[in-house]
Design an enzyme around this catalytic site. Structure first.
Site, PDB file in Angstrom:
ATOM      1  N   ASP A  68       0.829  -1.195   0.000  1.00 26.06           N
ATOM      2  CA  ASP A  68       0.000   0.000   0.000  1.00 26.06           C
ATOM      3  C   ASP A  68       0.875   1.261   0.000  1.00 26.06           C
ATOM      4  O   ASP A  68       1.936   1.294   0.628  1.00 26.06           O
ATOM      5  CB  ASP A  68      -0.904  -0.021   1.242  1.00 26.06           C
ATOM      6  CG  ASP A  68      -2.028   0.993   1.163  1.00 26.06           C
ATOM      7  OD1 ASP A  68      -2.743   0.996   0.152  1.00 26.06           O
ATOM      8  OD2 ASP A  68      -2.181   1.768   2.119  1.00 26.06           O
ATOM      9  N   ASP A 118     -11.246   1.188  -1.415  1.00 30.21           N
ATOM     10  CA  ASP A 118     -11.472   2.608  -1.137  1.00 30.21           C
ATOM     11  C   ASP A 118     -12.456   3.258  -2.110  1.00 30.21           C
ATOM     12  O   ASP A 118     -12.795   4.430  -1.949  1.00 30.21           O
ATOM     13  CB  ASP A 118     -10.147   3.377  -1.193  1.00 30.21           C
ATOM     14  CG  ASP A 118      -9.300   3.176   0.054  1.00 30.21           C
ATOM     15  OD1 ASP A 118      -9.870   2.891   1.122  1.00 30.21           O
ATOM     16  OD2 ASP A 118      -8.058   3.296  -0.038  1.00 30.21           O
ATOM     17  N   GLU A 145       0.768  -0.231  -4.959  1.00 31.64           N
ATOM     18  CA  GLU A 145      -0.328   0.737  -5.051  1.00 31.64           C
ATOM     19  C   GLU A 145       0.284   2.094  -5.388  1.00 31.64           C
ATOM     20  O   GLU A 145       0.846   2.769  -4.530  1.00 31.64           O
ATOM     21  CB  GLU A 145      -1.085   0.769  -3.720  1.00 31.64           C
ATOM     22  CG  GLU A 145      -2.366   1.598  -3.764  1.00 31.64           C
ATOM     23  CD  GLU A 145      -2.147   3.017  -3.318  1.00 31.64           C
ATOM     24  OE1 GLU A 145      -2.219   3.925  -4.183  1.00 31.64           O
ATOM     25  OE2 GLU A 145      -1.897   3.240  -2.128  1.00 31.64           O
TER      26      GLU A 145
END
Length: 546
Positions: free
Chosen positions: A291, A391, A338
């Site tokens: 992430d 998200d 990400e």
């Protein structure tokens, strides 16, 4: 190799016990993945969640979430009764997780299982504890102390133990020995059950895509036990915290509050903590999604006293130095990064130098704030495409809430129609693209709206709750998905091999049946001929006797 998969958090699996876990439903979901030709199952971080219930704010970067331990398995071992499991209060809405009720009921059952287990005499448990000495004792003591201090953050504990003075640590270890053993038991059982789920997935040709947050939580065993790894003052309070600046998700930015790393210390130690962390991750997962990758190039540092992320500043991260050391120690790693949001030339260079595939989110392709980098016709094969992530809103939710101009653009660009289904049109765009990997959230496959959204960044209270219901993916839906996988060349090779094997077995059986039928026909002809000859001889004999 073209691969495809589904994004479904463990917590979102169906379950009669309030939250998904390593139960029969996990195995059934793997069967579904195999049946529909999938190759990947992407999940969210597996760590124990803290306040806010976010898997990205965990009490430990190494520990597993005790909520995922399957109660039926504990009952089968004789450590719980089925009646006790069913009698606990898990909430009254099977579509959403009631974390408050689960917190109050689950640990009562888990403690009872521990007391009935006699786990301390189990050699495998002892071996597990020895193998995880680098994190397990600190985590167990941290959780025991947290319970003793009514759940308060470690920064509010008595100074002697807050600062981990050796005599205080030893004193509390003795005082809280049983509670520490309990938390070690939970991690052992978590590991045992997860390993079996992962092994079952491998038998079906499915790989697990895990998720690793770049940061650890401030209120965690990691920060309490290793304060020298982070930017803390002499009282172990953070001076700066993590987040990201204003973007498409939030006008004031995102204030995560995680402690920032002392990258100079990590560099001087050869990134040993990171090597240990990533090594452990690849024991849990087959592929790892990291992430907030851009934080390794430059990270956003926000003054710890601030209430929003507006006043943060960018600072230099470790760059390729970290990833070179990881590759040197652990080899070439299957990592997804990400790389969403505003990217600088230096971040793009880091992505290129690392060789890791980045992410493409189709919903972003039609947002003027994100640019055209997410339009499918711009992809190279070396990327992972999603309709949306945890998200994002679901596709059907996005179609209702996105700006009209964005929806119009998406409808025209992707040829979305109500007849096909807007969600299927957007998933089709992902599957038909040149991206090596295409992953869609289960909510999009089912066609759910905003009620099934996992997370709205920078908000608290209503996130991480959605759960799938048993039977939502029907046989017709599974067949339709498999057809798309065939169409776009994303079928699991193991599924194809099984199909080829069954076809070969069927062909061999049919051939054998024909051979037997043929032999039977020849035999019958011979029998008839023999019978006719015998009859003719008999008739001649009777005639001569007359």
């Amino acid at each position: 190799m073209r691969r495809n998969g589904m994004l479904l958090p463990i917590a979102s699996l169906p379950s009669p016990y309030g939250i998904g876990g390593f139960s029969k439903e996990a195995y059934e979901f793997i069967d579904l993945l195999e049946e529909t030709g999938q190759k990947l199952w992407q999940i969210l971080p597996l760590g124990p969640t803290s306040y806010g219930d976010s898997p990205y704010q965990s009490f430990s970067t190494f520990a597993g979430n005790p909520y995922f331990i399957d109660l039926d398995t504990l009952a089968e071992k004789g450590w719980l009764t089925k009646e006790a499991c069913e009698a606990s209060d898990y909430g009254d809405n099977e579509s959403y997780i009631d974390y408050g009720r689960i917190y109050n009921s689950r640990f009562v059952l888990l403690k009872q299982a521990f007391l009935n287990s006699d786990i301390l005499s189990d050699e495998k448990f002892t071996e597990f504890c020895k193998a995880n000495q680098h994190w397990l004792p600190d985590y167990a003591l941290y959780m025991a102390l947290k319970n003793q201090n009514d759940g308060k953050s470690w920064i509010e504990w008595e100074e002697e133990i807050r600062l981990r003075k050796p005599e205080a640590v030893e004193c509390y270890k003795k005082e809280l020995e049983e509670e520490c053993n309990f938390y070690e038991f939970l991690q052992y059982e978590f590991h045992e059950q997860w390993t079996k789920v992962k092994e079952y997935a491998h038998k079906k040709g499915i790989q697990i895509v895990g998720d690793v947050p770049i940061y650890v939580a401030f209120d965690s065993a990691d920060t309490w036990a290793n304060p020298w790894l982070f930017k803390l003052d002499e009282k172990n309070c953070p001076t700066q915290v993590a987040g990201c600046p204003p973007d498409g998700f939030s006008a004031t930015g995102q204030l995560w509050g995680n402690p920032l790393y002392r990258w100079d210390y990590h560099r001087n130690t050869g990134y040993q903590w990171w090597i240990s962390r990533m090594s452990y991750c690849f024991r849990l997962y087959d592929v790892v999604r990291i992430d907030h990758f851009r934080g390794f190039d430059s990270y956003y540092a926000i003054p710890a006293k601030d209430k929003t992320a507006k006043n943060g500043k960018w600072k230099q991260g470790p760059g390729m130095d970290l990833f070179n050391q990881l590759e040197k120690k652990l080899g070439k790693l299957p990592i997804i990064v990400e790389d969403l949001g505003f990217l600088t030339d230096s971040v793009r260079k880091l992505l290129k130098d690392s060789g890791f595939p980045g992410m493409k989110v189709i919903q972003f392709a039609f947002d003027s704030r994100e640019g055209s980098d997410y339009l499918p016709h711009t992809y190279t094969s070396h990327c992972v495409v999603y309709t949306g992530t945890h998200d994002n809103d679901t596709v059907m939710g996005w179609m209702k809430t996105a700006p009209k101009a964005s929806v119009k653009f998406a409808t025209e660009y992707l040829n979305l129609t109500e007849e096909e289904g807007y969600n299927w049109g957007m998933m089709r765009a992902a599957w038909s693209s040149v991206a090596d990997m295409a992953i869609v959230p289960m909510q999009d496959l089912i066609g759910l709206g905003s009620e099934a959204r996992i997370n709205i960044p920078s908000t608290l209270g209503e996130n991480w709750k959605w759960r799938a219901l048993e039977g939502q993916i029907t046989k017709d839906l599974a067949k339709k998905l498999y057809k798309y996988m065939q169409m776009y060349g994303r079928i699991n090779e193991k599924v194809l091999a099984e199909q080829a094997k069954k076809a070969a077995e069927k062909e061999a059986a049919e051939k054998e049946a024909k051979e037997k039928a043929k032999e039977k026909g020849i035999w019958n002809s011979r029998v008839k001929a023999s019978s006719a000859a015998k009859k003719k001889t008999s008739d001649k004999k009777k005639s001569s006797e007359k």
